[in-house]
Design an enzyme around this catalytic site. Structure first.
Site, PDB file in Angstrom:
ATOM      1  N   GLU A   1       0.827  -1.205   0.000  1.00  0.00           N
ATOM      2  CA  GLU A   1       0.000   0.000   0.000  1.00  0.00           C
ATOM      3  C   GLU A   1       0.863   1.258   0.000  1.00  0.00           C
ATOM      4  O   GLU A   1       0.507   2.258  -0.625  1.00  0.00           O
ATOM      5  CB  GLU A   1      -0.940   0.000   1.207  1.00  0.00           C
ATOM      6  CG  GLU A   1      -2.056  -1.021   1.146  1.00  0.00           C
ATOM      7  CD  GLU A   1      -1.603  -2.441   1.483  1.00  0.00           C
ATOM      8  OE1 GLU A   1      -2.386  -3.372   1.253  1.00  0.00           O
ATOM      9  OE2 GLU A   1      -0.468  -2.597   1.974  1.00  0.00           O
TER      10      GLU A   1
ATOM     11  N   ARG B   1       8.295 -11.681  -0.670  1.00  0.00           N
ATOM     12  CA  ARG B   1       7.461 -10.552  -0.262  1.00  0.00           C
ATOM     13  C   ARG B   1       7.882 -10.000   1.088  1.00  0.00           C
ATOM     14  O   ARG B   1       7.876  -8.787   1.301  1.00  0.00           O
ATOM     15  CB  ARG B   1       5.984 -11.010  -0.206  1.00  0.00           C
ATOM     16  CG  ARG B   1       5.000  -9.956   0.265  1.00  0.00           C
ATOM     17  CD  ARG B   1       4.881  -8.831  -0.731  1.00  0.00           C
ATOM     18  NE  ARG B   1       3.829  -7.888  -0.364  1.00  0.00           N
ATOM     19  CZ  ARG B   1       3.527  -6.813  -1.083  1.00  0.00           C
ATOM     20  NH1 ARG B   1       4.197  -6.549  -2.196  1.00  0.00           N
ATOM     21  NH2 ARG B   1       2.565  -6.009  -0.697  1.00  0.00           N
TER      22      ARG B   1
ATOM     23  N   GLU C   1       3.844  -2.589 -11.578  1.00  0.00           N
ATOM     24  CA  GLU C   1       5.238  -2.162 -11.462  1.00  0.00           C
ATOM     25  C   GLU C   1       6.073  -2.763 -12.580  1.00  0.00           C
ATOM     26  O   GLU C   1       6.946  -2.103 -13.138  1.00  0.00           O
ATOM     27  CB  GLU C   1       5.796  -2.575 -10.098  1.00  0.00           C
ATOM     28  CG  GLU C   1       5.132  -1.879  -8.929  1.00  0.00           C
ATOM     29  CD  GLU C   1       5.490  -2.499  -7.593  1.00  0.00           C
ATOM     30  OE1 GLU C   1       5.751  -1.734  -6.656  1.00  0.00           O
ATOM     31  OE2 GLU C   1       5.503  -3.736  -7.486  1.00  0.00           O
TER      32      GLU C   1
END
Length: 425
Positions: free
Chosen positions: A58, A271, A338
């Site tokens: 986010e 991640r 991205e």
């Protein structure tokens, strides 16, 4: 009454929450133990706007919006709250200068207890609470409304599955929606689900997704070019934002790729930082040669482990093909835009419900392909062997990004209108 029972249950669970965050997660990542009093509302952050970004994803998606607010003539000061140490570190990296000049203040969002949230809101001295996506904490929203803040939800999304979950706790959901002044959705379908749950239609507006307003800076392009030169003239594919259960599949696919391209490189970017050492251990156990990005010592190994923070967007620019993690398992996938912003071909597993607003256009226009454990290696080989198709996919993905931009400008207008009027409309 529904919020009372929610608060009661949360209060009873707090010893377990504390044990999990401070004990278990804190042992793996000491960042969870730092600034811990902020999780009870004891913050020093002050600003005009509280902007809540749950974690690193986010933060990255919202960074262009934050920059737009900082560049606005109104000279806003921002309190950016997050839930995780990785999110906090990302804010510190991206906005170091603004933090130094006190235009940006970073803090953890408190546990959703009434006293903690009231303390947080009061200390912040903010005029507006803006929540990114669907971090809809009942006591946070109620505390903000009670203190006279306007409440805005930005880039809101709601899948069918999530809507069903909210419907099961309808009284609490109604209380949450009642405390929202304005909800800005990225798609009409999501907005209709919110209305069906009880949101007043006049509170709904459609802005599009701010995630499309991504751009690659000249610095990132130069860094990607330099990194590509260090890796050498060889086929390169990257797996970004991977989760447990995926590296084994990716390594198996990479081994098949190297049967045709012996010098091919896989850049694997877990991640979460807690997974860096675990993936390194797995690579060692499988006998795969690898180097670690943090050690900056690539010497032609089969795998480069991207064990750094804040570099994934840049690293996408070094690759010929990108695989987006969290999609071979039922995690819901991560942001493919991205990679698309670099104009490279995108592959993804089929579990992409977190990005249902993104993938349909990418798939339809040929900017991405879905794969599974059985077809991943085949699709990789197809794209690595076919420069024309690979280039065309990258161009189509970039075009999808450009076609859907503009949400940030619309969102800034909403925020300014809300602050100027004192209440969302």
């Amino acid at each position: 009454m529904s919020r009372f029972f929610y608060t009661l249950i949360l209060t009873l669970l707090m010893p377990l929450v504390w044990l999990y965050l401070y004990g278990l997660r804190g042992r793996k990542n000491p960042g969870y133990r730092e600034h811990f009093t902020e999780r009870f509302g004891f913050t020093k952050a002050r600003g005009d706007i509280i902007l809540h970004c749950a974690s690193v994803g986010e933060v990255l998606a919202t960074a262009p919006l934050i920059k737009a607010l900082l560049n606005d003539e109104s000279h806003y000061t921002l309190v950016i709250s997050t839930n995780t140490p990785t999110g906090r570190e990302q804010i510190n990296q991206l906005f170091a200068n603004e933090i130094a000049t006190q235009r940006v203040h970073v803090t953890y969002l408190p546990f959703d207890l009434p006293l903690s949230q009231r303390r947080f809101v009061r200390r912040s001295q903010a005029k507006l609470l803006a929540i990114i996506e669907t971090e809809l904490w009942p006591n946070l929203l109620h505390s903000a409304k009670t203190a006279g803040l306007s409440t805005l939800v930005i880039n809101a999304r709601l899948s069918e599955k999530s809507a069903q979950g909210y419907a099961r706790v309808a009284p609490l959901t109604h209380a949450i929606l009642n405390d929202i002044d304005l909800l800005a959705c990225h798609h009409q379908d999501d907005g209709e689900r919110f209305v069906a749950l009880g949101l007043a239609p006049e509170k709904l507006t459609i802005t599009g997704s701010i995630k499309f307003d991504i751009s690659v800076s000249e610095m990132q392009r130069e860094q990607a070019l330099n990194e590509r030169q260090c890796l050498g003239e060889r086929p390169i594919w990257i797996a970004g934002s991977t989760h447990p259960g995926e590296p084994e599949i990716l390594i198996a696919a990479h081994n098949k790729v190297r049967e045709s391209f012996p010098d091919a490189v896989l850049i694997v970017a877990p991640r979460h930082p807690e997974q860096f050492d675990k993936v390194a251990q797995l690579l060692g156990e499988l006998g795969v040669t690898f180097s670690r990005r943090s050690q900056d010592a690539y010497q032609g190994e089969a795998v480069l482990l991207a064990d750094t923070l804040g570099e994934l967007t840049m690293l996408y620019g070094t690759a010929d093909v990108a695989f987006i993690g969290g999609s071979l398992i039922t995690r819901g996938g991560h942001n493919p835009l991205e990679a698309c912003a670099h104009g490279i071909a995108v592959l993804s597993g089929k579990h992409t419900f977190n990005f249902d607003h993104v993938y349909p256009a990418l798939i339809e226009q040929g900017g991405a392909r879905f794969v599974d454990e059985q077809t991943l290696a085949t699709e990789l080989l197809d794209l690595l062997q076919d420069t024309q198709t690979r280039t065309q996919m990258g161009q189509q993905g970039l075009e999808v990004v450009k076609q859907n931009q503009g949400a940030i400008a619309r969102t800034v207008t909403l925020i300014k209108g809300t602050l100027n009027s004192g209440v969302a409309s």
